[in-house]
Scaffold this motif. Structure first.
Motif, PDB file in Angstrom:
ATOM      1  N   VAL A  62     -37.719  -5.288 153.893  1.00  0.00           N
ATOM      2  CA  VAL A  62     -37.590  -4.609 155.488  1.00  0.00           C
ATOM      3  C   VAL A  62     -38.483  -3.614 155.699  1.00  0.00           C
ATOM      4  O   VAL A  62     -37.710  -2.398 155.571  1.00  0.00           O
ATOM      5  N   ASP A  64     -39.850  -2.292 158.584  1.00  0.00           N
ATOM      6  CA  ASP A  64     -40.335  -2.114 160.777  1.00  0.00           C
ATOM      7  C   ASP A  64     -40.659  -0.553 161.334  1.00  0.00           C
ATOM      8  O   ASP A  64     -41.868  -0.018 160.128  1.00  0.00           O
ATOM      9  N   TYR A  72     -42.561  -2.770 165.926  1.00  0.00           N
ATOM     10  CA  TYR A  72     -42.755  -4.539 165.171  1.00  0.00           C
ATOM     11  C   TYR A  72     -41.284  -4.651 163.823  1.00  0.00           C
ATOM     12  O   TYR A  72     -41.031  -3.174 163.182  1.00  0.00           O
ATOM     13  N   HIS A  73     -41.430  -5.493 163.712  1.00  0.00           N
ATOM     14  CA  HIS A  73     -40.427  -5.999 162.632  1.00  0.00           C
ATOM     15  C   HIS A  73     -40.992  -7.204 161.558  1.00  0.00           C
ATOM     16  O   HIS A  73     -41.489  -7.979 161.616  1.00  0.00           O
ATOM     17  N   GLY A  74     -40.798  -6.672 160.039  1.00  0.00           N
ATOM     18  CA  GLY A  74     -41.129  -7.734 159.378  1.00  0.00           C
ATOM     19  C   GLY A  74     -40.035  -7.812 157.966  1.00  0.00           C
ATOM     20  O   GLY A  74     -39.468  -7.417 157.725  1.00  0.00           O
ATOM     21  N   SER A  75     -41.442  -8.110 157.201  1.00  0.00           N
ATOM     22  CA  SER A  75     -41.232  -8.262 155.818  1.00  0.00           C
ATOM     23  C   SER A  75     -41.650  -8.327 154.665  1.00  0.00           C
ATOM     24  O   SER A  75     -43.269  -8.056 155.544  1.00  0.00           O
ATOM     25  N   TYR A  76     -41.881  -7.964 153.544  1.00  0.00           N
ATOM     26  CA  TYR A  76     -42.725  -7.119 152.749  1.00  0.00           C
ATOM     27  C   TYR A  76     -42.392  -7.540 151.772  1.00  0.00           C
ATOM     28  O   TYR A  76     -40.261  -7.074 150.552  1.00  0.00           O
ATOM     29  N   PHE A  85     -46.960  -8.152 152.567  1.00  0.00           N
ATOM     30  CA  PHE A  85     -46.264  -7.926 154.249  1.00  0.00           C
ATOM     31  C   PHE A  85     -46.093  -9.063 154.435  1.00  0.00           C
ATOM     32  O   PHE A  85     -47.258 -10.321 154.201  1.00  0.00           O
ATOM     33  N   GLY A  86     -44.937  -9.910 155.114  1.00  0.00           N
ATOM     34  CA  GLY A  86     -44.656 -11.132 155.867  1.00  0.00           C
ATOM     35  C   GLY A  86     -45.686 -11.321 157.347  1.00  0.00           C
ATOM     36  O   GLY A  86     -45.483 -10.082 157.762  1.00  0.00           O
ATOM     37  N   PRO A  87     -44.260 -11.841 157.479  1.00  0.00           N
ATOM     38  CA  PRO A  87     -45.289 -11.868 159.319  1.00  0.00           C
ATOM     39  C   PRO A  87     -44.583 -11.405 160.579  1.00  0.00           C
ATOM     40  O   PRO A  87     -43.300 -10.696 159.197  1.00  0.00           O
ATOM     41  N   MET A  88     -45.406 -10.378 160.808  1.00  0.00           N
ATOM     42  CA  MET A  88     -44.625  -9.576 160.950  1.00  0.00           C
ATOM     43  C   MET A  88     -44.698 -10.020 163.239  1.00  0.00           C
ATOM     44  O   MET A  88     -45.167 -10.354 163.663  1.00  0.00           O
ATOM     45  N   ALA A  89     -42.332  -9.641 163.359  1.00  0.00           N
ATOM     46  CA  ALA A  89     -42.557  -9.253 164.893  1.00  0.00           C
ATOM     47  C   ALA A  89     -42.873  -8.620 166.024  1.00  0.00           C
ATOM     48  O   ALA A  89     -42.286  -7.201 165.694  1.00  0.00           O
TER      49      ALA A  89
END
Length: 139
Positions: A62, A64, A72-76, A85-89
């Protein structure tokens, strides 16, 4: 006799260089996590003072941070020394143009896999085109 000594020195040199420590994915993960990394340079361009574009890597994939205007927040994922990195919100606050431009550059830099390096206490994310994003720890 000199030939044997030279040969022995070469073999010893190869053994020592082969045993030199290389950073593994676990070593990199340990250095990435638990720190808020604040951007000094984004994709080869200096960051704007006081915007504090940042990234914080969690242990479970995860990520942030703050883009400069929006959180923002997302995955890696980390494979060897390459982070993807995955999609970010992100929140959708309006920003002044200069900060918005930096934030867009920041998010674009996270859109492609990057090589992770550490130098003098800084985190370097190096894109395939050679552009570097440099981060230091928040103090």
């Amino acid at each position: 006799m000199w030939v044997k000594l030279l040969l022995a020195m070469c073999v010893l040199g190869l053994l020592v260089s082969g045993c030199a420590k290389q950073e593994s994915g676990d070593d990199i993960m340990t250095q990435l996590t638990g720190t808020v990394w604040v951007a000094e340079m984004i994709a080869g361009k200096p960051g704007i003072d006081m915007t504090h574009s940042s990234i914080e890597f969690g242990e479970k994939g995860v990520v942030d941070g703050f883009g400069g205007c929006n959180s923002y927040h997302g995955s890696y994922t980390l494979e060897g020394d390459v982070v993807s990195f995955g999609p970010m919100a992100a929140t959708m606050r309006a920003c002044v143009d200069a900060i918005n431009d930096q934030e867009v550059r920041f998010f674009r830099s996270l859109a492609e896999p990057q090589t992770v390096k550490f130098k003098d206490g800084s985190l370097l994310l190096i894109a395939s085109d050679g552009k570097i994003s440099k981060f230091s720890t928040r103090e």
